[in-house]
Design a protein around this motif. Sequence first.
Motif, mmCIF file in Angstrom:
data_model
loop_
_atom_site.group_PDB
_atom_site.id
_atom_site.type_symbol
_atom_site.label_atom_id
_atom_site.label_comp_id
_atom_site.label_asym_id
_atom_site.label_seq_id
_atom_site.Cartn_x
_atom_site.Cartn_y
_atom_site.Cartn_z
ATOM 1 N N ILE A 93 0.827 -1.214 0.000
ATOM 2 C CA ILE A 93 0.000 0.000 0.000
ATOM 3 C C ILE A 93 0.853 1.252 0.000
ATOM 4 N N PHE A 94 1.814 1.322 0.911
ATOM 5 C CA PHE A 94 2.577 2.565 1.061
ATOM 6 C C PHE A 94 3.507 2.830 -0.119
ATOM 7 N N LEU A 95 4.220 1.820 -0.588
ATOM 8 C CA LEU A 95 5.110 2.044 -1.728
ATOM 9 C C LEU A 95 4.326 2.362 -2.992
ATOM 10 N N SER A 96 3.234 1.665 -3.205
ATOM 11 C CA SER A 96 2.433 1.936 -4.402
ATOM 12 C C SER A 96 1.797 3.317 -4.350
ATOM 13 N N THR A 97 1.315 3.698 -3.188
ATOM 14 C CA THR A 97 0.732 5.034 -3.046
ATOM 15 C C THR A 97 1.792 6.104 -3.262
ATOM 16 N N PHE A 98 2.969 5.914 -2.683
ATOM 17 C CA PHE A 98 4.070 6.860 -2.855
ATOM 18 C C PHE A 98 4.455 6.955 -4.334
#
Length: 112
Positions: A93-98
């Motif tokens: 979630i976090f890497l893809s959102t970033f």
Amino acid sequence: MSSFDIFIIILTASLATILTRFLPFVIFKKSKESSEQFLLFEKVMPLMIMIILVFYTLKDIEFIEFPFGIAEIIAVLLTIFLHLKYKNIFLSIFLSTFFYMILVQFVVPKIL
């Protein structure tokens, strides 16, 4: 708006936040074992979060107009890849959102 009104609004928002954070602990405190419903909810929550994020990302995309949702498609594919490879919901979630935010803020505007 008066100072008292602002105080009431802040107090109400604070109470609502506190209740939503602590109420589950109060409700499930009595049971020594977790209920089956709670365990099921705990199991499916990461998937629900990812589905919500995907739909939120794709809801306003015009796939028939340039840039054809390229940034969104790349971000969704990256999410799928990271999750299948590392099996870590937070990393996915976090890497893809970033990565999506980098694409949308810096890469796609330069293409336009």
